[in-house]
Design an enzyme around this catalytic site. Structure first.
Site, PDB file in Angstrom:
ATOM      1  N   ARG A   4       7.288  -8.889   6.759  1.00 40.73           N
ATOM      2  CA  ARG A   4       7.332  -7.839   5.855  1.00 40.73           C
ATOM      3  C   ARG A   4       7.302  -8.224   4.322  1.00 40.73           C
ATOM      4  O   ARG A   4       8.262  -9.004   3.923  1.00 40.73           O
ATOM      5  CB  ARG A   4       8.489  -6.785   5.850  1.00 40.73           C
ATOM      6  N   ARG A  14       3.636  11.168   1.578  1.00 43.49           N
ATOM      7  CA  ARG A  14       3.356  10.946   0.165  1.00 43.49           C
ATOM      8  C   ARG A  14       2.458  12.034  -0.563  1.00 43.49           C
ATOM      9  O   ARG A  14       1.840  12.873   0.346  1.00 43.49           O
ATOM     10  CB  ARG A  14       2.530   9.550   0.125  1.00 43.49           C
ATOM     11  N   SER A  67       1.565   4.500   7.837  1.00 46.74           N
ATOM     12  CA  SER A  67       2.434   5.067   8.719  1.00 46.74           C
ATOM     13  C   SER A  67       2.545   6.654   9.101  1.00 46.74           C
ATOM     14  O   SER A  67       2.000   7.458   8.131  1.00 46.74           O
ATOM     15  CB  SER A  67       3.988   4.620   8.156  1.00 46.74           C
ATOM     16  N   HIS A  89      -3.307  -0.938  -4.330  1.00 47.07           N
ATOM     17  CA  HIS A  89      -3.735  -0.924  -2.906  1.00 47.07           C
ATOM     18  C   HIS A  89      -5.158  -1.741  -2.619  1.00 47.07           C
ATOM     19  O   HIS A  89      -5.373  -2.087  -1.749  1.00 47.07           O
ATOM     20  CB  HIS A  89      -3.798   0.640  -2.547  1.00 47.07           C
ATOM     21  N   ASP A 119       3.884  -4.394   2.452  1.00 47.43           N
ATOM     22  CA  ASP A 119       4.438  -3.394   1.412  1.00 47.43           C
ATOM     23  C   ASP A 119       4.493  -4.074   0.059  1.00 47.43           C
ATOM     24  O   ASP A 119       4.368  -5.083  -0.028  1.00 47.43           O
ATOM     25  CB  ASP A 119       6.020  -3.345   1.934  1.00 47.43           C
ATOM     26  N   LEU A 149     -10.442 -13.617  16.364  1.00 47.30           N
ATOM     27  CA  LEU A 149      -9.155 -12.885  16.160  1.00 47.30           C
ATOM     28  C   LEU A 149      -9.246 -11.131  16.470  1.00 47.30           C
ATOM     29  O   LEU A 149     -10.309 -10.670  16.384  1.00 47.30           O
ATOM     30  CB  LEU A 149      -9.021 -12.725  14.529  1.00 47.30           C
ATOM     31  N   GLY A 158       2.329  -0.814  -4.547  1.00 49.96           N
ATOM     32  CA  GLY A 158       2.492   0.327  -5.608  1.00 49.96           C
ATOM     33  C   GLY A 158       3.407  -0.619  -6.990  1.00 49.96           C
ATOM     34  O   GLY A 158       3.071  -0.273  -7.911  1.00 49.96           O
ATOM     35  N   ARG A 159       4.315  -1.292  -6.430  1.00 51.13           N
ATOM     36  CA  ARG A 159       5.173  -2.103  -7.364  1.00 51.13           C
ATOM     37  C   ARG A 159       4.114  -3.114  -8.114  1.00 51.13           C
ATOM     38  O   ARG A 159       4.435  -3.372  -9.236  1.00 51.13           O
ATOM     39  CB  ARG A 159       6.300  -2.633  -6.818  1.00 51.13           C
ATOM     40  N   TRP A 160       3.231  -3.823  -7.343  1.00 50.36           N
ATOM     41  CA  TRP A 160       2.526  -4.916  -7.959  1.00 50.36           C
ATOM     42  C   TRP A 160       1.335  -4.161  -9.141  1.00 50.36           C
ATOM     43  O   TRP A 160       1.475  -4.668 -10.103  1.00 50.36           O
ATOM     44  CB  TRP A 160       1.592  -5.373  -6.839  1.00 50.36           C
TER      45      TRP A 160
HETATM   46  C1  IPE Z   1       5.658   0.768   5.505  1.00 49.33           C
HETATM   47  O1  IPE Z   1       5.629   0.796   3.975  1.00 49.33           O
HETATM   48  C2  IPE Z   1       4.365   1.241   5.695  1.00 49.33           C
HETATM   49  C3  IPE Z   1       3.094   0.551   5.387  1.00 49.33           C
HETATM   50  C4  IPE Z   1       3.178  -0.820   4.999  1.00 49.33           C
HETATM   51  C5  IPE Z   1       1.993   1.029   5.817  1.00 49.33           C
HETATM   52  P1  IPE Z   1       6.609   2.062   3.278  1.00 49.33           P
HETATM   53  O2  IPE Z   1       6.571   1.548   1.842  1.00 49.33           O
HETATM   54  O3  IPE Z   1       5.882   3.302   3.707  1.00 49.33           O
HETATM   55  O4  IPE Z   1       8.015   1.905   3.897  1.00 49.33           O
HETATM   56  P2  IPE Z   1       9.371   2.350   3.308  1.00 49.33           P
HETATM   57  O5  IPE Z   1       9.349   3.723   2.894  1.00 49.33           O
HETATM   58  O6  IPE Z   1       9.911   1.378   2.194  1.00 49.33           O
HETATM   59  O7  IPE Z   1      10.224   2.331   4.434  1.00 49.33           O
HETATM   60  C1  IPE Z   2       2.379  -0.466   0.963  1.00 56.50           C
HETATM   61  O1  IPE Z   2       2.535  -0.386  -0.436  1.00 56.50           O
HETATM   62  C2  IPE Z   2       0.890   0.507   1.224  1.00 56.50           C
HETATM   63  C3  IPE Z   2       1.178   1.576   2.297  1.00 56.50           C
HETATM   64  C4  IPE Z   2       2.416   2.057   2.316  1.00 56.50           C
HETATM   65  C5  IPE Z   2      -0.097   2.405   2.383  1.00 56.50           C
HETATM   66  P1  IPE Z   2       3.294   0.887  -0.871  1.00 56.50           P
HETATM   67  O2  IPE Z   2       2.147   1.784  -1.389  1.00 56.50           O
HETATM   68  O3  IPE Z   2       4.344   1.304   0.057  1.00 56.50           O
HETATM   69  O4  IPE Z   2       3.815  -0.028  -2.141  1.00 56.50           O
HETATM   70  P2  IPE Z   2       5.495   0.064  -2.773  1.00 56.50           P
HETATM   71  O5  IPE Z   2       6.233  -0.048  -1.833  1.00 56.50           O
HETATM   72  O6  IPE Z   2       5.393   1.548  -3.556  1.00 56.50           O
HETATM   73  O7  IPE Z   2       5.566  -0.928  -3.823  1.00 56.50           O
HETATM   74 MG    MG Z   3       6.326   0.821   0.189  1.00 58.92          MG
END
Ligand code: IPE
Ligand code: IPE
Ligand code: MG
Length: 241
Positions: free
Chosen positions: A186, A69, A63, A35, A18, A129, A21-23
């Site tokens: 996580r 999204r 997920s 991503h 996770d 692995l 997006g914030r990165w």
């Molecule tokens: C969890 O991250 C799913 C994956 C890393 C694929 P999300 O960003 O979707 O989770 P929430 O929305 O913070 O629970």
């Molecule tokens: C996790 O990063 C990747 C997926 C869920 C596919 P996010 O896209 O959830 O990134 P944030 O949480 O918005 O930073």
């Molecule tokens: Mg996320």
């Protein structure tokens, strides 16, 4: 930092990747670049796990909830996935990695499924692995799908009674060969499971880190394993040491 042979190496590490997006947002970049950087981080983690003798690495890649999204984000994630599958294939084969997948895979676009099937079959005989990609994966969906599978088997006469033990239930999961998760990591600062590996993580050691996934590299993984090594796992028993 202790070296790999001074550490307890988990058999099964699961990662909730996770923070992509914030990165990107922190750098004023579009989410998809986050991503893309996330793929690089996964490549480094896969390589490291292989080198230090981790047997199973399961990566939460998409997920069941992520389908909510925006369409554009889903599309760019699917394209990135397909591209990564293609580009990483040679290195995965070279490094003896066996790729597996869990989730409602038929929800994925057919062109992604096709590439995934090829990668899985090309790496099927590898003995290093086991890299499991959780795609359109939800822990609750997996349990419901296991029940549906039991029902279908019963209807067709291939099962004459419901599963009675944990071992029998495990046989109905997406991949019965996945062992219990030892260490669940996580990244991205949230402290939740987000519906990942509910059954398999029942006794996992949980590790939450503020590090955003694209910044989670070899050093951060080794620190997580060092933390894991210091933990005492009792599984409900009394410490006998
Ligand atoms: C969890 O991250 C799913 C994956 C890393 C694929 P999300 O960003 O979707 O989770 P929430 O929305 O913070 O629970
Ligand atoms: C996790 O990063 C990747 C997926 C869920 C596919 P996010 O896209 O959830 O990134 P944030 O949480 O918005 O930073
Ligand atoms: Mg996320």
């Amino acid at each position: 930092m202790p070296s790999a042979n001074e550490l307890k190496i988990p058999v099964h590490i699961a990662v909730i990747m996770d923070g992509n997006g914030r990165w990107a947002r922190q750098r004023g970049l579009p989410r998809q670049l986050g991503h893309r950087q996330g793929v690089k981080a996964l490549r480094e983690i896969v390589r490291t796990c292989g080198e230090i003798g981790v047997k199973f690495l399961t990566a939460f890649t998409f997920s069941t909830e992520n389908w909510q999204r925006p369409a554009q984000e889903i599309e760019s994630l699917m394209k990135l996935l397909a591209r990564a599958i293609e580009q990483e294939q040679a290195e995965l084969i070279k490094n003896n990695v066996r790729v597996r997948a869990i989730g409602r895979l038929t929800d994925l676009p057919e062109w992604v499924q096709k590439k995934l099937r090829t990668l899985i079959s090309e790496t099927k005989t590898n003995t290093g692995l086991n890299l499991t990609l959780a795609l359109s994966y939800g822990g609750r969906a997996e349990i419901i799908d296991a029940l549906k599978k039991a029902y279908a088997l019963w209807r067709s006469g291939r099962l004459n009674r419901p599963p009675r033990t944990e071992e029998e239930f495990t046989q109905l999961l997406y991949d019965p060969e996945l062992p219990p998760v030892d260490l669940l990591i996580r990244t991205g600062g949230e402290q939740r499971i987000s519906n990942f590996l509910l059954w398999q993580s029942a006794y996992a050691e949980l590790l939450f880190t503020e590090t955003l996934w694209p910044d989670f590299r070899r050093e951060q993984l080794m620190a997580a394993i060092a933390d894991f090594s210091r933990r005492q796992r009792r599984f409900g028993r009394i410490d006998e040491k």
